[in-house]
Design a protein around this motif. Structure first.
Motif, PDB file in Angstrom:
ATOM      1  N   THR A  72       0.810  -1.222   0.000  1.00 35.13           N
ATOM      2  CA  THR A  72       0.000   0.000   0.000  1.00 35.13           C
ATOM      3  C   THR A  72       0.841   1.268   0.000  1.00 35.13           C
ATOM      4  OG1 THR A  72      -0.118  -0.047   2.426  1.00 35.13           O
ATOM      5  CG2 THR A  72      -1.879  -1.172   1.213  1.00 35.13           C
ATOM      6  N   LYS A  73       2.125   1.143  -0.260  1.00 36.08           N
ATOM      7  CA  LYS A  73       3.051   2.278  -0.265  1.00 36.08           C
ATOM      8  C   LYS A  73       3.112   2.974   1.100  1.00 36.08           C
ATOM      9  CE  LYS A  73       2.400   3.276  -5.203  1.00 36.08           C
ATOM     10  NZ  LYS A  73       2.045   4.302  -6.208  1.00 36.08           N
ATOM     11  N   ARG A  89      -1.563   4.395   6.014  1.00 37.06           N
ATOM     12  CA  ARG A  89      -1.763   3.518   4.861  1.00 37.06           C
ATOM     13  C   ARG A  89      -1.471   2.056   5.185  1.00 37.06           C
ATOM     14  NH1 ARG A  89      -1.677   6.540  -0.270  1.00 37.06           N
ATOM     15  NH2 ARG A  89      -1.513   4.513  -1.301  1.00 37.06           N
ATOM     16  N   TYR A 302      -7.419  -1.524   1.139  1.00 37.37           N
ATOM     17  CA  TYR A 302      -6.313  -0.682   0.661  1.00 37.37           C
ATOM     18  C   TYR A 302      -5.447  -1.444  -0.345  1.00 37.37           C
ATOM     19  CZ  TYR A 302      -7.022   2.704   4.510  1.00 37.37           C
ATOM     20  OH  TYR A 302      -7.515   3.650   5.377  1.00 37.37           O
ATOM     21  N   LYS A 306      -5.346   1.158  -3.004  1.00 31.07           N
ATOM     22  CA  LYS A 306      -4.144   1.988  -2.809  1.00 31.07           C
ATOM     23  C   LYS A 306      -2.907   1.134  -3.072  1.00 31.07           C
ATOM     24  CE  LYS A 306      -6.275   4.964   0.721  1.00 31.07           C
ATOM     25  NZ  LYS A 306      -6.130   5.571   2.057  1.00 31.07           N
ATOM     26  N   ASN A 308       0.533  -0.801  -4.472  1.00 34.48           N
ATOM     27  CA  ASN A 308       1.902  -0.610  -4.940  1.00 34.48           C
ATOM     28  C   ASN A 308       2.129  -1.630  -6.052  1.00 34.48           C
ATOM     29  OD1 ASN A 308       4.648  -0.436  -5.383  1.00 34.48           O
ATOM     30  ND2 ASN A 308       5.232  -1.323  -3.415  1.00 34.48           N
TER      31      ASN A 308
END
Length: 512
Positions: A72-73, A89, A302, A306, A308
């Motif tokens: 999720t960075k 995050r 996420y 969200k 990566n």
């Protein structure tokens, strides 16, 4: 732009722990976890002994594996070289803890999110030094811009024979040690007792097998750890069970689809509907286990919203979704008798099953802290596990459906082929020469350590020998109703046992 790093001057460190206390105070680090800590290592035989102190923390790598694997960075590398984290995050998957070769990341018990040394970035942004640098009474910690020729740290690194921990990992760490004994920086050559200077490692504080493992991990060098902090295993039975349920799901897809489409199994509703339903059920269990293992399970979404794109945890989530959709479409086509769509989807189940089974090899490949999981044999081993699990559950399904012996024989062959392939791959991994000491120690735990009884008793005897004998008896009798059931159940039990000890042993070898 600056590129911040540390130099630890081991010639000056007196082991006072001021850096640890300052770090905890400055960053409100809870009890039991550490962003920076001091390890004591002793060498020699009384009266000719020497104690050394080693300050350990995040290495702020230029090629940080924790940043790559984070789905999720939540972990990111700032333009100034500091590897920082965003707790808002983080989903608490703990994959970053497996990726870090330096044991620098922990789960904050108050927020249930990952945390680590972030170079006191809030102080750096105000033009201040990290708290540990300020309080060190011997000026053993030097911080600054490695790319600034006028900085003290640049001149030290350029002039002095500094070393880094685990350079072979290719992470390009920016934590340099000056005057450090190599044995202090290499945990694999250290002997770890079950008690320290002022404490004992109690079984209720660490998993019992981890305590027993210390007896089987003596170091080749005369280096004894006499004080350290505890680093628990990030992954446990839930991850082992996830590997098992995913093997069943991917095997049901990868074997059931082509076997039905090719006519090797009767295309009766119990099989053409049962195979994708099994895949869907065990894919759902896989997803539930993964979410259950998160420290922040309410944030699981996420992972998809969200993401990566460099993380195989993200790609694994997408693959499981696609595999589930494929199984659902196949089940619907079978239920409504859409023969053309059913046949096409059954053939597509083969690549879907391979992807679902094999992506974990790339995920574990990103767990760069665990060399035991970096084996090039892991991908074929996962496919073999899927063949074993898929063949076993489909063999049980054909018994329920009343399929004739001629049909069941193909599944028995697939199960046996998977078992023998997996046995050869595991034996090669454990018994052949190992690439480094870390892998050798993990393999030693399985072959001679606390996992040996379970490996031989459940993994080999129940998981391989019993199914092989049962299938042979079934073939001799021309009936796999009873013997096939025994073989399938034994193979599934043995496979789960091996997944459990494989995950555990890979984490028993210390990283710091």
């Amino acid at each position: 732009m600056a590129r911040y790093g540390f130099v630890i001057d081991q010639r000056k460190c007196i082991g006072c722990h001021a850096c640890t206390v300052a770090c905890k105070s400055e960053n409100l680090v809870p009890l039991g976890v550490y962003r920076t800590w001091v390890k004591y290592v002793e060498k020699g035989t009384f009266p000719h002994t020497r104690r050394s102190f080693t300050v350990l923390r995040c290495n702020h790598c230029d090629d940080a594996p924790c940043v790559t694997i984070c789905p999720t960075k939540a972990l990111f590398r700032r333009p100034d070289g500091i590897v920082d984290f965003d707790p808002q995050r983080c989903i608490g998957c703990k994959s970053c803890m497996q990726a870090c070769p330096y044991d620098a990341i922990y789960i904050d018990p108050l927020t249930n999110t990952a945390a680590k040394c972030n170079y006191c970035s809030h102080r750096v942004d105000q033009g201040l030094l990290p708290a540990c640098v300020v309080v060190c009474p011997e000026k053993a910690i030097i911080a600054g811009d490695l790319d600034d020729p006028t900085s003290e740290i640049h001149q030290l690194v350029a002039r002095e024979p500094v070393t880094v921990r685990k350079p072979e990992q290719g992470t390009r760490p920016k934590l340099f040690y000056l005057g450090a004994d190599e044995a202090n920086l290499t945990p694999e050559v250290q002997t770890r007792p079950t008690s320290y200077l002022w404490a004992e490692v109690r079984p209720d504080d660490r998993p019992p097998e981890a305590v027993r493992s210390a007896e089987y991990l003596p170091g080749p060098a005369d280096a004894r750890v006499v004080y350290d902090v505890w680093h628990p295993k990030p992954w446990g039975w839930k991850v082992a069970s996830y590997l098992w349920t995913k093997s069943i799901a991917s095997g049901a897809l990868g074997l059931g689809g082509p076997f039905l489409a090719a006519g090797l199994l009767h295309d009766q509703l119990a099989l053409s509907l049962g195979a994708p339903v099994i895949a869907m059920v065990f894919l759902a269990l896989t997803a539930l286990l993964l979410i259950w293992d998160l420290k922040r399970p309410e944030r699981f979404w996420y992972l998809l919203l969200k993401p990566n794109p460099r993380s195989w945890l993200v790609w694994g989530g997408y693959i499981l979704l696609v595999a589930g959709a494929l199984a659902f479409a196949w089940a619907v086509a079978s239920l409504f008798g859409w023969t053309g769509a059913q046949r096409a989807l059954a053939w597509l189940a083969l690549p879907g099953g391979i992807a679902a089974a094999g992506y974990t090899a790339f995920l574990f490949g990103q767990a760069e802290g665990r060399d035991f999981w970096q084996s090039p044999l892991l991908f074929p081993a996962l496919l073999a596990q899927a063949a074993v699990a898929g063949g076993a559950v489909l063999l049980l399904l054909t018994n329920i459906a009343g399929s004739p012996y001629e049909q069941q024989r193909w599944l028995a062959l697939a199960t046996l082929a998977g078992l023998l392939t997996l046995a050869v791959l595991v034996a090669s991994e454990l018994l052949l020469p190992h690439p480094n000491l870390h892998v050798a120690k993990a393999a030693h735990l399985l072959t001679h350590g606390p996992y040996r009884v379970e490996l031989l008793g459940l993994g080999v005897s129940v998981g391989v020998l019993v199914p092989t004998l049962a299938l042979a008896l079934g073939w001799a009798a021309g009936d796999l109703t009873v013997w096939g059931t025994i073989a399938a159940v034994a193979a599934l039990v043995g496979l789960w046992s091996y997944e459990r000890i494989w995950v555990a042993a890979g984490q028993d070898v210390p990283l710091s």
